[in-house]
Enzyme design. Structure first.
Site, PDB file in Angstrom:
ATOM      1  N   GLU A 127       0.823  -1.212   0.000  1.00  0.00           N
ATOM      2  CA  GLU A 127       0.000   0.000   0.000  1.00  0.00           C
ATOM      3  C   GLU A 127       0.863   1.270   0.000  1.00  0.00           C
ATOM      4  O   GLU A 127       0.700   2.140   0.852  1.00  0.00           O
ATOM      5  CB  GLU A 127      -0.961  -0.018   1.202  1.00  0.00           C
ATOM      6  CG  GLU A 127      -1.837  -1.271   1.212  1.00  0.00           C
ATOM      7  CD  GLU A 127      -2.982  -1.212   2.228  1.00  0.00           C
ATOM      8  OE1 GLU A 127      -2.887  -0.422   3.196  1.00  0.00           O
ATOM      9  OE2 GLU A 127      -3.973  -1.933   2.037  1.00  0.00           O
ATOM     10  N   GLU A 159      -6.186  -8.345  -0.040  1.00  0.00           N
ATOM     11  CA  GLU A 159      -6.637  -8.453   1.346  1.00  0.00           C
ATOM     12  C   GLU A 159      -8.121  -8.130   1.403  1.00  0.00           C
ATOM     13  O   GLU A 159      -8.575  -7.170   0.799  1.00  0.00           O
ATOM     14  CB  GLU A 159      -5.925  -7.433   2.263  1.00  0.00           C
ATOM     15  CG  GLU A 159      -4.436  -7.583   2.369  1.00  0.00           C
ATOM     16  CD  GLU A 159      -3.803  -6.543   3.319  1.00  0.00           C
ATOM     17  OE1 GLU A 159      -4.536  -5.785   3.991  1.00  0.00           O
ATOM     18  OE2 GLU A 159      -2.570  -6.501   3.378  1.00  0.00           O
TER      19      GLU A 159
END
Ligand SMILES: *[C@@H]1O[C@H](CO)[C@@H](O)[C@H](O)[C@H]1NC(C)=O
Ligand SMILES: *[C@@H]1O[C@H](CO)[C@@H](O)[C@H](O)[C@H]1NC(C)=O
Ligand SMILES: *[C@@H]1O[C@H](CO)[C@@H](O)[C@H](O)[C@H]1NC(C)=O
Ligand SMILES: *[C@@H]1O[C@H](CO)[C@@H](O)[C@H](O)[C@H]1NC(C)=O
Length: 477
Positions: free
Chosen positions: A120, A265
């Protein structure tokens, strides 16, 4: 006629039998006081028919445990390496040799399929720290894989937070990459596409709910409740579909039409917030797995979606900057024991998953407040310290241990610090206000944990962590 009927029934049962989640993956993070031994994790994944695991680093010993198992492994390169990997190609080649290639040979080989470069990297809280290095690092990793002759088998990608794109207040068709990172996101997306690498995105309906009180709760789940989002002819009834299709529209605007999208995720935490509990986690995973088993996909992408659940186990040393729930994403507890019924096959059976077997704990001892301490304000300093060094997230509002008495609160904090310090006798002193006991102080709702026995390399780290804690306690007193 009769024969035709038999045939139809046979097909029906074959179809029923096949209604399971193909190639389900799970994330396994190890930011814990004592990580579960990878040997137990391998067994757990097998017992639950989970075929893929996503790691957050490339630790040699851990990765090696997956050799000869046919469990597909995704390695991770933490953000802290991005700068080096963006400009030091030799370092990238060394990594591919030492942390990737070597594993493909030994003991039947590790089935490494993807390398997740960074994690991220465009999160707003990083304030652009990785904006310059992430794309060069990605290119270097894929180049080194190609040059090692692995490029067809192993693909690099970047796990992105879904906040790299949005659609404002409109439907998915208005989706586009965030203006301030659009240039680099377009370049990355085209590179992934041209190199047959997947685009990976992490999607969190829980966080949307957590960040916005007005978020329509049913949209986080998969039961089609609530009013949904109308976008032209398409009605979206769950956030996962809407989010993935927003990404597809964003990619189209970047001229990218065929890149494979993977959900890196997705999950629901079970503690640390009023909406983080096993009841909602059960509902979320139940709906998600049923949807995946049915292979329905999204309105723009019907069919199979590759998904990695977040996460396998709790991680009690993760940063709580995002919220107290951050340490409670595990489908399983810290010790690999199940928390709630979940059917990984997506057939909606209400059964507990198979927990980790033969897990070894240090010993059945707890650390609690001494009975003869009457004045609780005298231990406030110790309580603060224990919570800062240990983990008190389950004491917070709406959490499993929030209903404890004030005395039990102190015991809970003391015990967590004691356990996370590997049950060191010195960690259960607190100026003579604490004692070690054989009595299990857990209640129906609130678990007073017992630390896992650490294996090999982890032992040294735990010892160092404890020493640092002990020294700061000395300074404090
Ligand atoms: C490669 O493996 C070594 C040994 O486990 C580890 O210390 C190192 O951090 C790994 N490199 C990367 C970039 O993950
Ligand atoms: C309780 O402890 C606090 C802090 O140590 C102290 O200020 C207070 O006087 C104590 N109260 C009693 C009743 O002893
Ligand atoms: C126990 O601690 C939690 C978290 O600090 C707090 O919210 C709660 O009110 C405390 N309970 C009592 C009875 O003091
Ligand atoms: C302590 O009690 C809790 C709740 O009954 C239980 O879940 C846990 O396994 C017990 N711990 C040990 C070490 O027996």
């Amino acid at each position: 006629m009769a024969r035709a009927m038999v045939l139809i029934w046979a097909c029906f049962f074959v179809i029923l039998g096949m209604a399971c989640v193909t190639g389900l993956g799970v994330n396994w993070g190890t930011q814990t006081s004592t990580p579960l031994d990878p040997k137990y994790v391998v067994q757990m994944l097998r017992d639950n028919h989970i075929k893929k695991v996503k790691l957050f680093d490339s630790d040699h010993w851990t990765v090696g445990q997956f050799a000869g198992t046919s469990i597909e492994v995704m390695l991770g390169i933490p953000n802290l390496h991005l700068k080096k990997f963006s400009k030091d190609y030799d370092a990238v080649q060394d990594y591919v040799k030492g942390n990737v290639s070597d594993h493909l040979r030994d003991h039947g080989g590790v089935a490494i399929k993807y390398i997740a470069v960074g994690n991220e990297p465009f999160l707003k809280s990083y304030k652009g720290a990785f904006e310059k290095t992430i794309f060069p690092a990605l290119k270097n990793v894929q180049k080194a894989l190609n040059e090692a002759g692995l490029g067809n088998k192993i693909k690099a990608t970047i796990p992105q937070n879904a906040d790299v794109y949005d659609s404002g207040t409109q439907g998915p068709s208005a989706g586009n990459f965030r203006a301030e990172i659009r240039d680099v996101m377009v370049k990355i997306s085209r590179f992934l596409d041209e190199n047959n690498c997947p685009f990976m995105v992490n999607i969190y309906p829980f966080l949307s709910l957590y960040e916005n009180e007005d978020f329509p709760i049913e949209f986080a789940f998969f039961e089609g409740g609530g009013q949904g989002v109308q976008d032209g002819n398409i009605k979206y009834t769950n956030m996962l579909d809407a989010n993935l299709d927003t990404l597809t529209y964003s990619l189209k605007k970047a001229g990218v039409n065929k890149v494979k999208i993977i959900v890196g995720e997705i999950g629901w935490p079970t503690d640390g917030h009023k909406q983080a509990n096993t009841k909602l986690a059960h509902k979320f995973y139940g709906g998600l797995l049923k949807k995946l088993a049915a292979n329905k996909g999204t309105p723009l992408h019907p069919g199979y979606i590759e998904v990695y659940l977040f996460s396998l186990t709790d991680e009690n040393t993760k940063s709580i900057a995002p919220g107290y729930f951050e340490r409670h994403w595990g489908i399983f507890r810290y010790d690999g024991q199940p928390k709630f019924p979940i059917d990984f096959s997506g057939q909606g059976k209400d059964k507990m998953p198979v927990g980790a077997k033969n897990v070894k704990y240090i010993s059945n001892k707890w650390c609690v407040l001494n009975e003869d301490i009457r004045n609780l304000s005298s231990v406030n300093g110790h309580l603060d310290f224990a919570c800062r060094m240990g983990d008190c997230t389950s004491l917070s509002y709406g959490s499993t241990c929030n209903k404890l008495s004030a005395r039990m609160n102190v015991s809970y904090a003391f015990n967590n610090y004691f356990q996370m310090s590997q049950q060191s006798v010195e960690a259960c002193d607190f100026h003579g206000t604490a004692k070690i006991t054989n009595k299990n102080y857990s209640t129906q709702e609130c678990l007073f944990p017992v630390e896992l026995m650490s294996t090999g390399a982890c032992k040294k780290i735990a010892r160092i962590k404890y020493l640092v804690g002990f020294l700061s306690l000395m300074v404090l007193l």
